[in-house]
Design a protein around this motif. Sequence first.
Motif, mmCIF file in Angstrom:
data_model
loop_
_atom_site.group_PDB
_atom_site.id
_atom_site.type_symbol
_atom_site.label_atom_id
_atom_site.label_comp_id
_atom_site.label_asym_id
_atom_site.label_seq_id
_atom_site.Cartn_x
_atom_site.Cartn_y
_atom_site.Cartn_z
ATOM 1 N N LEU A 118 0.714 -1.112 0.121
ATOM 2 C CA LEU A 118 0.150 0.064 -0.036
ATOM 3 C C LEU A 118 0.847 1.309 0.023
ATOM 4 O O LEU A 118 1.748 1.309 0.897
ATOM 5 N N ASN A 119 0.816 2.246 -1.023
ATOM 6 C CA ASN A 119 1.196 3.318 -1.077
ATOM 7 C C ASN A 119 0.858 4.469 -0.119
ATOM 8 O O ASN A 119 -0.605 4.863 -0.143
ATOM 9 N N VAL A 120 1.348 4.674 1.002
ATOM 10 C CA VAL A 120 0.928 5.752 2.169
ATOM 11 C C VAL A 120 1.674 7.002 2.136
ATOM 12 O O VAL A 120 2.914 7.123 1.980
ATOM 13 N N SER A 177 -2.754 8.861 4.703
ATOM 14 C CA SER A 177 -3.755 8.942 3.295
ATOM 15 C C SER A 177 -3.287 7.669 2.531
ATOM 16 O O SER A 177 -2.009 7.409 2.154
ATOM 17 N N ILE A 178 -4.078 6.742 2.032
ATOM 18 C CA ILE A 178 -4.097 5.749 1.280
ATOM 19 C C ILE A 178 -5.094 5.722 0.077
ATOM 20 O O ILE A 178 -6.497 5.816 0.362
ATOM 21 N N ASP A 179 -4.696 5.959 -1.030
ATOM 22 C CA ASP A 179 -5.632 6.147 -2.106
ATOM 23 C C ASP A 179 -6.289 7.499 -1.954
ATOM 24 O O ASP A 179 -5.816 8.429 -1.432
ATOM 25 N N ASP A 180 -7.609 7.222 -2.040
ATOM 26 C CA ASP A 180 -8.446 8.466 -1.716
ATOM 27 C C ASP A 180 -9.047 8.277 -0.195
ATOM 28 O O ASP A 180 -10.040 9.168 0.311
ATOM 29 N N MET A 199 10.933 9.701 10.045
ATOM 30 C CA MET A 199 11.438 8.264 9.877
ATOM 31 C C MET A 199 11.170 7.429 10.962
ATOM 32 O O MET A 199 10.702 6.392 10.936
ATOM 33 N N ASP A 200 11.380 7.908 12.330
ATOM 34 C CA ASP A 200 11.016 7.208 13.534
ATOM 35 C C ASP A 200 9.581 6.932 13.310
ATOM 36 O O ASP A 200 9.040 5.845 13.972
ATOM 37 N N ILE A 201 8.567 7.897 13.160
ATOM 38 C CA ILE A 201 7.280 7.575 12.934
ATOM 39 C C ILE A 201 6.931 6.597 11.886
ATOM 40 O O ILE A 201 5.941 5.833 12.091
ATOM 41 N N SER A 202 7.471 6.793 10.825
ATOM 42 C CA SER A 202 7.345 6.072 9.657
ATOM 43 C C SER A 202 7.699 4.531 9.956
ATOM 44 O O SER A 202 6.891 3.727 9.621
ATOM 45 N N LYS A 203 8.721 4.508 10.741
ATOM 46 C CA LYS A 203 9.228 3.093 11.104
ATOM 47 C C LYS A 203 8.063 2.423 11.938
ATOM 48 O O LYS A 203 7.890 1.118 11.692
ATOM 49 N N GLN A 204 7.554 3.136 12.936
ATOM 50 C CA GLN A 204 6.547 2.502 14.016
ATOM 51 C C GLN A 204 5.332 2.128 13.144
ATOM 52 O O GLN A 204 4.822 1.090 13.254
ATOM 53 N N LEU A 205 4.968 2.905 12.485
ATOM 54 C CA LEU A 205 3.774 2.647 11.683
ATOM 55 C C LEU A 205 3.806 1.775 10.749
ATOM 56 O O LEU A 205 2.941 0.995 10.213
ATOM 57 N N ASN A 233 4.414 1.523 2.092
ATOM 58 C CA ASN A 233 5.337 2.179 1.623
ATOM 59 C C ASN A 233 5.156 3.610 1.953
ATOM 60 O O ASN A 233 4.050 4.221 1.163
ATOM 61 N N ILE A 234 5.744 3.984 2.901
ATOM 62 C CA ILE A 234 5.249 5.482 3.476
ATOM 63 C C ILE A 234 6.227 6.512 2.834
ATOM 64 O O ILE A 234 7.469 6.510 2.928
#
Length: 723
Positions: free
Chosen positions: A392-394, A407-410, A430-436, A447-448
Amino acid sequence: MEILAPVKDLDNAIMVCNLKADAIYCSGPKYSARANAQISFEDLKEIIDYAHLYQTKVYITLNTLIKDENFDEVLDYVDRLCELHIDALIIQDLGLFNIVHQKYPDLDIHISTQMHIHNLQSVAFIYKNGASRVVLARELNLKHIKNIREKYPDLEIETFVHGALCTSYSGQCYYSFFFNTGSGNFGTCQQNCRKCHTLTNKNEHLLSLKDLCIGENIFELNNVSDSLKIEGRLKGKEYLYSCIKYYQSILNHNPDQEMYDLMQVAFNRKYTKGRMFEENGSILGNKNRINNHGLLIGNVFKNDGKWLYLKLNKRLTRLDNIRFVFDDGNENGMVVEKIYQDNCEVDFAKSGIVKIKSDLLINKAEVYLVKTRRYEKKINEYQSKFFIKNDLNVKLEAFINKELKLSIDDRDYYSDFIIEKAKNQGMSLMDISKQLSKTNDTPFNFNIECIGDDNIFVAKSLLNDFRRKIISNEINAIVDKKPLESSNYSKISLNKNESFNTYFMIRTLEQAKALSDFKIDKVYVDNLEILDEVNEMFDNIIPVMPRVIKDDVFMKLVKKVEKYSTIMVSELGMLNYFKNKKEIETNFSLNIINRYSLSMLKENNVKKSIISLESDSYFSIDGIESVRFAYGYLPLMIMDYCLINQNKKNDCNGCTLCQDKQYYVYDDNNRKLPLVYRGNSLLEVYSNKPLNVLSNKKSSSEFIFFTIENYDKTIEILKSITF
């Protein structure tokens, strides 16, 4: 073209979805043509939800006949299935097809091969009555299938490409039923065709066919078939894994030889491309072996008392199971404990000369690999939930004094908390992205892409809760579909039978003469070749159309019965063709076993119907006369396959062998089963004795079928009947 895979349980379903097959077919807890592959509602819900996460469709098999007393229960069962958001129902029973389409007009209905759809007119019948897909008879060749596609481009076509072949036309086999061992039409086929059958005293399996493997010929089905069906719901995980991988590799224009080999190890009875590609007659047969052949990997060429010396052309691995097959057909087997090559012990050898430790006294034999464990780890991984992730592109936005936005798609998700500026050690984007991104036990891989402020602070527990909420919503968005709308359907009541007629069906001139001498004035003629001669003997003649009528002979048979005002049809094609042209009656082969099937016939101008051979009781509705089969040898099978001349490479076309004398095939209990040639390449196997439920106190109209009886036997039966 979709790859359609068989599933017998939750583990196999997970594997199929992880392998990214396009669709699966499986059973619910009841009413499946594979009773041993039934799945509980609890597991079925998990299968459907999991499949839809991977964009895999789920088709449920409801492909048995439905007895009248079970019909209401089955409709409740369909309601429960529809609540699970199934993608289609696969149906055999004519009445169920009619009522399910009335009740759920938006539900896709796939017509099972058990309904015996094998010509253009039968396709026309199911198409105009609401079918979205047809699983065509396996006996059709590519020309026939292309012709159907041309005429009905909006109807999906499903074709078998791999797996077991039935000797008899599906839905027309009564072998298990007659000998009280089960029923092919009720999911308990006992595979009598795989048992010993011989014309002589040899230990042969004349009714057993090779397995289908179309392989790279699937490209000839481009623009012809919508779905490539793999047969084998009861087979193991190695079979399923290798079949899916192999056919996917072909569609990707890179055939995987390793998976082709594993398919053979997992299960094969030798391969044929089947009747679709004109492999007929003895090319189809596999009379010497009914179980797994395995993969030929080499041969034994020497034995020194302690060691067997093998010349390999395929890989052999330690702990593999192998089978030795000798020139005389005998065999032996073993588990390979040690392998030596070039005087060194090895775990495996791909080719060349090896020796294996064995006390078997074998000097010369072919070596077949019948089981290997070297794929077990990989297959088990594929049976693990979420082994394969959906990417999923996030887009992540994290700004101080604002909610965290993802956001994921719409679809936009906002956190329940406000992002704070860090007081001490802060967090980066990057820390937040890694946790999510910690989505290990879920179907997704995030994929954030991040934008926002650095040196911020959010508690990890809040991020974990936010991630779980998002994943839950994403799953629900996929698996929670709009429920199907349900409509009312026309309920039919049974009536009290007031018809007690006796009808007679013949197929030989001797039988015709016996009935004529007995002063019978009405006769059904189940042999169109003798119609002209029989015309002089009776006032009222009703031709009986064959059970199998392919398109290349369809109109020839129509012309044979032009002058008759009433005919009996034995399949849906002639019913569709003649419904507004003649008075129609239907044969037992339409498998009418409930009031709703009778009602559907009535709607199509049928005046009389012989109910299913497998009906436990007689039933009747207003406006159509129903008749029960009361006497006759039962047609156990009907096939495009010559048993008499086993050297022929083409189908039987009525050579003199079939017609010069009466032939019999002997089963594994030495029962003598008559063979009857039916014209147009069709051969029938009949029961060793007649079914006889004639009664002095009739409760219904009755049909007397004469098949192999001579003049004297026909007269004897007639004298025993109370008119």
